[in-house]
Each structure stands twice: as structure tokens, then as C-alpha cells.
Design a protein around this motif. Structure first.
Motif, PDB file in Angstrom:
ATOM      1  N   UNK A  62       0.844  -1.203   0.000  1.00 23.14           N
ATOM      2  CA  UNK A  62       0.000   0.000   0.000  1.00 23.14           C
ATOM      3  C   UNK A  62       0.877   1.251   0.000  1.00 23.14           C
ATOM      4  N   UNK A  63       1.906   1.257   0.838  1.00 19.23           N
ATOM      5  CA  UNK A  63       2.815   2.411   0.860  1.00 19.23           C
ATOM      6  C   UNK A  63       3.467   2.586  -0.503  1.00 19.23           C
ATOM      7  N   UNK A  64       3.903   1.474  -1.099  1.00 15.83           N
ATOM      8  CA  UNK A  64       4.552   1.549  -2.413  1.00 15.83           C
ATOM      9  C   UNK A  64       3.585   2.101  -3.456  1.00 15.83           C
ATOM     10  N   UNK A  65       2.317   1.697  -3.364  1.00 16.39           N
ATOM     11  CA  UNK A  65       1.329   2.165  -4.342  1.00 16.39           C
ATOM     12  C   UNK A  65       1.027   3.645  -4.152  1.00 16.39           C
ATOM     13  N   UNK A  66       0.927   4.061  -2.902  1.00 15.81           N
ATOM     14  CA  UNK A  66       0.636   5.473  -2.632  1.00 15.81           C
ATOM     15  C   UNK A  66       1.802   6.373  -3.051  1.00 15.81           C
ATOM     16  N   UNK A  67       3.035   5.839  -2.980  1.00 17.19           N
ATOM     17  CA  UNK A  67       4.197   6.678  -3.310  1.00 17.19           C
ATOM     18  C   UNK A  67       4.626   6.523  -4.766  1.00 17.19           C
ATOM     19  N   UNK A  68       3.843   5.784  -5.546  1.00 19.53           N
ATOM     20  CA  UNK A  68       4.207   5.606  -6.953  1.00 19.53           C
ATOM     21  C   UNK A  68       4.013   6.900  -7.731  1.00 19.53           C
ATOM     22  N   UNK A  69       3.029   7.688  -7.308  1.00 21.24           N
ATOM     23  CA  UNK A  69       2.749   8.948  -7.998  1.00 21.24           C
ATOM     24  C   UNK A  69       3.848   9.983  -7.764  1.00 21.24           C
ATOM     25  N   UNK A  79      -4.884   7.622   8.769  1.00 27.95           N
ATOM     26  CA  UNK A  79      -4.120   6.394   8.978  1.00 27.95           C
ATOM     27  C   UNK A  79      -4.852   5.221   8.347  1.00 27.95           C
ATOM     28  N   UNK A  80      -4.095   4.318   7.749  1.00 29.86           N
ATOM     29  CA  UNK A  80      -4.696   3.120   7.163  1.00 29.86           C
ATOM     30  C   UNK A  80      -4.065   1.899   7.825  1.00 29.86           C
ATOM     31  N   UNK A  81      -4.887   0.951   8.261  1.00 25.23           N
ATOM     32  CA  UNK A  81      -4.387  -0.281   8.852  1.00 25.23           C
ATOM     33  C   UNK A  81      -4.864  -1.493   8.069  1.00 25.23           C
ATOM     34  N   UNK A  82      -3.950  -2.424   7.834  1.00 28.77           N
ATOM     35  CA  UNK A  82      -4.316  -3.664   7.132  1.00 28.77           C
ATOM     36  C   UNK A  82      -3.680  -4.834   7.870  1.00 28.77           C
ATOM     37  N   UNK A  83      -4.477  -5.831   8.176  1.00 25.80           N
ATOM     38  CA  UNK A  83      -3.930  -7.062   8.753  1.00 25.80           C
ATOM     39  C   UNK A  83      -4.734  -8.236   8.216  1.00 25.80           C
ATOM     40  N   UNK A  84      -4.056  -9.332   7.922  1.00 30.06           N
ATOM     41  CA  UNK A  84      -4.780 -10.459   7.349  1.00 30.06           C
ATOM     42  C   UNK A  84      -3.894 -11.669   7.161  1.00 30.06           C
ATOM     43  N   UNK A  85      -4.499 -12.709   6.607  1.00 32.39           N
ATOM     44  CA  UNK A  85      -3.783 -13.954   6.325  1.00 32.39           C
ATOM     45  C   UNK A  85      -3.662 -14.077   4.811  1.00 32.39           C
ATOM     46  N   UNK A  86      -2.467 -13.771   4.267  1.00 29.94           N
ATOM     47  CA  UNK A  86      -2.279 -13.796   2.819  1.00 29.94           C
ATOM     48  C   UNK A  86      -2.046 -15.206   2.302  1.00 29.94           C
ATOM     49  N   UNK A  87      -1.623 -16.103   3.205  1.00 26.97           N
ATOM     50  CA  UNK A  87      -1.408 -17.481   2.801  1.00 26.97           C
ATOM     51  C   UNK A  87      -0.045 -17.677   2.137  1.00 26.97           C
ATOM     52  N   UNK A  96      -6.093  -2.770  -3.035  1.00 28.84           N
ATOM     53  CA  UNK A  96      -7.120  -2.081  -3.836  1.00 28.84           C
ATOM     54  C   UNK A  96      -8.307  -1.683  -2.964  1.00 28.84           C
ATOM     55  N   UNK A  97      -8.714  -2.581  -2.056  1.00 30.99           N
ATOM     56  CA  UNK A  97      -9.817  -2.243  -1.160  1.00 30.99           C
ATOM     57  C   UNK A  97      -9.440  -1.059  -0.258  1.00 30.99           C
ATOM     58  N   UNK A  98      -8.204  -1.035   0.196  1.00 29.10           N
ATOM     59  CA  UNK A  98      -7.754   0.094   1.025  1.00 29.10           C
ATOM     60  C   UNK A  98      -7.814   1.393   0.227  1.00 29.10           C
ATOM     61  N   UNK A  99      -7.443   1.329  -1.050  1.00 30.00           N
ATOM     62  CA  UNK A  99      -7.522   2.528  -1.903  1.00 30.00           C
ATOM     63  C   UNK A  99      -8.982   2.959  -2.064  1.00 30.00           C
TER      64      UNK A  99
END
Lengths: 427, 427
Positions: free
Chosen positions: A296-303, A360-368, A411-414
Motif C-alpha cells: 500500500x505504501x509503495x502504491x501510494x508513493x508511486x505517484x 491512517x490506514x491499517x491492514x492485517x490479514x492472512x495472505x497465505x 485495492x480495497x484500502x484505496x
């Protein structure tokens, strides 16, 4: 008459997927800007016969211009220039002045990297790269490889073939010279403007849109409409000649009315919308990511220019990092587990607080693929966005691979950010 | 006789680059594993004529099997099944039982997302997706779209066409059933094993390698060798039938000897090498990134199971974040500027310390397009890796776009990690 072009992407590394092709789509978009329609992009390996058959095919489809990318390096499997020369009936010979210029470029490159190479070997590679089909226009190298514009020999008919290098930066740098060369200019002379517009929906089923399009069909003459479902987003892309602008405007207005609840953009993509909204409102964002590991950080800083609205983020894989770097309370981790709505909220709060950000954005999950349980299977992801006026959360159960789960979560965070900043359809 | 296949990737969204094709390369790799050589991948838009000409072309190249991907959705521009049916001389009709199964899948999907859609519209889409060419084998849907294996009509000759959906997860899920279908099995029956091996070099010029290959050429019968320069890495990929294994082994040994100083892998890619070395040695890594904005952390956590060796990272865009989250001294920032070797080192130290990791990586630079100065132009990047036994640093002056600078910086950081963990050619 529509002006058409065909593209050949060469390289076994592209054919086998070791390198993703970025040139075909880029060229297709440039050509569209010039009013030229691309019917086919053919990917071939480094084999003369396969390249020849691809050229014959594209010429057979009636293309007014054929473009090749790649295969201009110094190794023996780089054979595009010679094959195109033969195909157009123009034998190749070394251009001594070009050979000298390429030699200088190679020498500079090697000096910069501090690499050493056998002089005879280097010279052989340079000589190969300076082979020019008789009567072709040379496009000066941007890297080490020159490009070519090769018209058919005087006793033949057919479109000119533009030969461009494979590295995207070299190809892009050479493109203006390629379209300015006389044979290419002549081939493109008749092209009329071709417009393209995009509508984006979030939360509409493709089948529903299909029905709408069938219903509107009689009033859509002159529009070429394609729909694409991608990461939950439905894209409606329409291409049309300038004189169908009125038809398009009516169509776009019609869709905007019918899908008022789900249409979130009449042009810009999700990242552009979010980035522009942050910049415009002077808001700064920070991220606290676990399973998405920095995506997410990488995507936000791509611009470009994102540094004014992105303070940074913490990738907190380990629980200790969640506690120490983002202040997630140990008790919350213990009670609800690292993958929980409570921890997503704490990550968002922590990122916002530690960076002094507005959002602030928080993401936590099981990516597998490992790490799942009966209660929290792979694909379980919790998201939270906290802004000055409150928080909004989502719990997801995503199907798919580790990479799919990570990318969908981002994408959902965006979309949560979009909803917070701009309203529109709920994420 | 080599068994050959051709692939058609359909979708205007792929042709125009809005969606990158992941199916062509994946299929090419699967087919290689079955001993089948792929000569061409043709990308076409959603136009019946262009799809038909692509099918004719691939059949004309002598392909034993043709595979199409995409164009199986419910909208009117999804037309692959019908076009392939016509092409093979097999008219399509609705399969009522299949229609029912697809309807159930669609209903479940809509319920899960909580979406509503016009019943008649949905039914029309479902009916379209249940159209089956007469005599074709149906491949059960993984998403909503069924696939097909369509042999030529009894009065025709030519290869069977396998019709697969566009979403990668659906395509991959359906692949085993596709190759198990009788017409595909028959087409693949004669295929003999085709091996593929990769050698990776760091610091060898492509022209030098080209000279070596020319010299060794007489002893390389049976090997198909391609070289690819990507992000500074030179990949040598060789494909060969099983009976040329001895020839390959000799070739690989020869290259390993000649390029002992630059050959860093006889197989696994950079990320795999680094990930495996971290896991094997039980070392944990943490990152402190500025200009790369989380890309390094995202890359390190892409590997399944990376949570045991990646503690996390901090994306510190703002100077205040560098100070507060990673303890970069304000004095160092003031004296040397945020883009400096000293700050790269402090970011690495800070990441290592704050996360309690064994290895810290720091990256700071000017990714552009803005932010450059005469002293520190766009492309200036400082990297540092700090491990238990000391630190190693690099200063780069990278050409190219923001995205190129960011990605190259991350690749260089991975090479620094490789060098620290495994030795081999200097990064």
C-alpha cells in the motif's frame, strides 16, 4: 478508411514470461493518440522463421505500418534487423559511421560500470548492431542499439517496418524520431483522430451492464465499447472518431444516470483520484501494514509528488513490531489476535499518531498459503481507515493466491480512501 | 517432430495495456513442461475479424494445438466461444444443464457481494455463457464462465482449439481439465520432454557473453540458448530435449568456469536465493526505506513463509518520520541531507535496532521527476545493508523514470543482501 498498425514483440524472454512486455501496450496507446488502430500484437521468440511468419501475418491483415520491438542486442539470438531487412528485400551491410558511434556508446557504458570485456568480442557485438538494411532510415541509439525504419524494396509493395529496441526507456526515447521518419509519416498521413474515454463503476455486476448496453445499442453508432472487470472494478472503455463525440456524451450521461450509485469516475483511475484528492485537500496519510507488507505504501508513493501527501508507513509483520512501532496494545493482540478488526483499527490509529498524519490506514490479514485456521482462513483480511472525522472498516474473505489476496487488499484500502476523501460508491 | 502450440490472448483491455497479460506466459510455461513449444502469442482486441485472422494465422504456422484466453464473459463484446465454434465449423447452441449450473454460480456470487441486478439481464448473460459449439467438450466453470475444447468439424482438418477464461485464477483452475480432454490429449500425445535451465550473471557485459557463445557454438548442438539483460542481470536460458542434457552440462560447466566472478546462480532467481539464505541461516531482516516507499519490504514479503525472516520495515518519507521512527539523528540529516550515504546507514541501523533484526537495509534517494538538484540529481540513490558482521554500501546514479529508479534501487538492495548472505559477485 481507418489506419491500422500491427506490432511484433520479439524475445524468448517475453514469450516465456520471464519479462513482462511493456512495449506493445505503450505503442498501442501512442498509435491511438495518432489516430491509428492496432489490431494485433504478436509475441515471438528469438527465431527467424517465427519472426518472418509474424511479419507476413501482420502485412496480410492490411496493416499500414508494422512495428517490431526487441532483438537488437549484440548477441547472435538478436536478429530482428537482419530478418526485417530480408523480409523487405533489402540486404544489410555495416554502416561504418554508425559502427563508430555505437562503439563510443558501449565504451562509455563499460567505463561507467567499471566492466572489462574482450576488445574483439565487444567489436563483434558493435559491428552486429551497426548492420543496416540498404535504404533504411537509421534511428540514433538511445541506449546502444540503433533503430530502423525499413520500407519495402523498390520492386515490392507493403507497409514500412519500424524496428525499435526492447528496453522500454530506449524504445520510448526513439519513438519521436521513428514517427518523424519519412516512410512512417507517409503511412500515418491519412490517420484521423481516435478518441478514448473511460467510465469506472464499483459495485455493478458485469451482466447488469451487459443488459444496459444491449438496450442502448441502437443509439450507440460509431462507438466501440469494451468492458473489463478487474479487481472488482468495472471499466467501460469507449473509442470513437471525433464526429461521434455527441453520441458518446449522450451514452456517458445515460450511464451516469442509470449507475449513479456505482459510477465513481468518468476518467481518472483509482490511484489518480485518491492522490489528487489528498493533494487538493492538503491531507497527509500514513500506513500500518501487516499482510500487504508495504504494497500500500509503495502504491501510494508511486505517484510523482506523493511525498507531500504521504508521510510514510510501517510494515509490521512481527507482533513485537506492531506493539513497539505502532503502539498496538499487547492486550488487544492477545485478546483478538493479530488478524482482527481491533488490530486493523489499532494499526491505523498507530500509523496516524506516530507519523502525525491526518489519515491512517491499517491492514492485517492472512495472505497465505500458510497461517490460516478454521476461524481465520487464508484470505481473511481486516482493513481500517481513520481520518479526522472518524473511521471506516471492512472485513474481507478473499479467494485466490497470496499475491491476489495482497493486491486485492491494497485495492480495497484505496477504495476506502476514495470513499473517505470523495464519497461515491461505498468501498 | 516438435509438438507446437499457439496462443491467442483476447481482450481490448490487454491489447491497450490497461490489463497486463499473465496468461500467455503462464500457458507457455505449462506447455513447455508438457514438452510443447510455443511459437507465437497473439494479442487481439474484442473484434470477431481480428480473432478469426489470429486463429487462421496460428493454424497456418502448423500449430498442433491452439489455445485462446478471455472473451467468455456475459457482455456482447465477449465473443470467443462463438467465433471459435464458427471457425471450427461447429454452430453453437445453449446447453440447458450448463445454463442452470452457471445461473447457480452467478446467484451465489451476487448474494455474497450483496449486489442486485435485473433478473432478465442476468439470465441473458447466463444464457450467453452457456452457448456451446456442437460437439465441443465443456470445461466446468471455476468462476462463472465455462471453458471449451473445440475440435474441427468432422469434414475439416486442423488442430483443436482450447477456449479458456481470462481471469488468471479461473484459467489456471481449468487447465488440468483442458489438457485431460480427449482432443487436447491426442494433440499432445507425441510431445517429448523439453528441459529448461537458467544461468544468471551479474557484472558481465552482454557483448562479452555473445563472443563466448560464438566461440562455443560448434559444441552446442541441440541447445536453444537465449540471453536476456534485465535490470543489470544477464540471464542465459537454455531449452533442450532430454538427450542433450550432456551437452548442456558441459556448456554450463564451461560458463561457470569462464564467468566464475560473475555467475551467481545456476537456477533460482535473486529473490529466491535471498529468501532461502535468510530462512536457512535463521536471520531476520528489517527495512528503512525512503524513495522506494515500501517496495523493498513488499518484495521481501512476496515469498510465502517470509514472515519468519522479515520482521517488517518503516517507510520514512518525511524527515520527521526518519528521526522519530528510525532514530536518524537530526544532525546527520542537517549536515548531509536526507539523500546521503550517512542517512542510508542510519536508516539501516535504525531499522535493525527498532525491529531487533539481524540485518537492516536502508535506502534513500531522489526517484524524481522532481526533487533533484545539481549536486544530487534525480536518480541519486544511497543504499546500505548492515548485518551482524558489518555494513556494505552503494551510491548509485540511475537513469530513467521514477518507476525505473525505484525498481532498480530495490534490485540493487536485493543484490547487496545476496552478497552479504551468500558472497559471489559484488552487488
Amino acid at each position: 478508411m481507418v489506419t491500422r498498425a500491427g506490432i511484433v514483440v520479439t524475445g524468448t524472454e517475453v514469450l516465456t514470461g520471464r519479462v513482462a512486455d511493456r512495449n506493445g501496450p505503450w505503442l498501442a496507446e501512442q498509435l491511438r493518440g495518432l489516430g491509428v488502430d492496432v489490431g494485433h500484437v504478436v509475441v515471438v521468440g528469438d527465431r527467424p522463421d517465427d519472426l518472418r511468419s509474424a511479419l507476413s501475418f501482420l502485412v496480410g491483415t492490411g496493416a499500414d505500418l508494422v512495428i517490431t520491438t526487441g532483438g537488437l542486442g549484440p548477441t547472435a539470438d538478436d536478429l530482428t534487423a537482419q530478418v526485417v531487412g530480408e523480409f523487405q528485400g533489402r540486404p544489410s551491410a555495416v554502416d561504418p559511421e554508425l559502427e563508430q558511434r555505437v562503439a563510443q556508446v558501449v565504451a562509455r557504458l563499460m567505463a561507467r560500470r567499471g566492466w572489462r570485456a574482450d576488445a574483439a568480442a565487444t567489436a563483434a557485438g558493435v559491428r552486429k548492431q551497426a548492420l543496416v538494411p540498404d535504404g533504411a532510415t537509421v534511428l540514433e541509439p538511445v541506449g546502444t542499439a540503433p533503430g530502423l525504419v525499413v520500407p519495402p524494396a523498390a520492386d515490392r509493395t507493403g507497409p514500412p517496418v519500424v524496428v525499435l529496441p526492447g528496453p522500454p526507456a530506449e524504445l520510448r526515447g526513439m519513438w519521436p524520431a521513428a514517427v518523424a521518419a519519412a516512410p512512417a509519416r507517409a503511412a500515418l498521413a491519412g490517420a484521423a483522430e481516435l478518441r478514448q474515454e473511460t467510465l469506472r463503476l464499483w459495485g455493478t455486476l458485469e451482466a447488469q451492464l451487459a443488459a444496459t448496453l444491449r438496450e442502448l445499442e441502437p443509439g450507440l453508432a460509431g462507438l466501440e465499447i469494451t468492458t473489463c472487470l478487474r479487481e472488482g472494478e468495472l471499466e467501460v472503455v469507449t473509442r470513437f472518431p471525433a464526429d461521434a463525440q455527441v453520441v458518446y456524451d449522450r451514452f456517458a450521461a445515460d450511464l451516469a444516470e442509470r449507475y449513479a450509485g456505482t459510477l465513481f469516475s468518468t476518467g481518472p483511475g483509482l490511484d489518480e483520484l485518491v492522490g489528487a484528492a489528498l493533494a487538493e485537500r492538503g491531507l497527509r496519510v500514513a500506513t500500518g501494514e501487516s499482510c500487504t507488507g508495504g504494497l500500500l505504501a509503495a502504491r501510494l508513493t508511486e505517484r510523482p509528488g506523493s511525498s507531500t501527501s504521504v508521510f510514510g508507513g510501517v510494515v509490521a509483520y512481527a507482533n513485537s513490531a506492531k506493539e513497539q512501532l505502532l503502539g498496538v496494545p499487547a492486550a488487544v493482540l492477545a485478546e483478538h489476535g493479530a488478524v482482527s478488526a481491533e488490530v486493523a483499527r489499532a494499526l491505523a490509529d498507530g500509523a496516524r499518531g506516530r507519523f502525525g498524519a491526518d489519515i491512517g490506514v491499517g491492514i492485517t490479514g492472512v495472505a497465505g498459503p500458510g497461517g490460516g485456521s478454521a476461524e481465520k482462513p487464508v484470505g481473511t483480511v481486516h482493513l481500517c481507515v481513520v481520518g479526522p472525522d472518524g473511521a471506516s472498516s471492512r472485513a474481507l474473505a478473499l479467494p485466490g493466491s497470496r499475491s491476489t489476496v495482497r493486491n486485492r487488499s491494497v485495492t480495497m484500502a484505496m477504495h476506502l480512501l476514495r470513499e473517505l476523501l470523495l464519497g461515491g460508491p461505498p468501498a
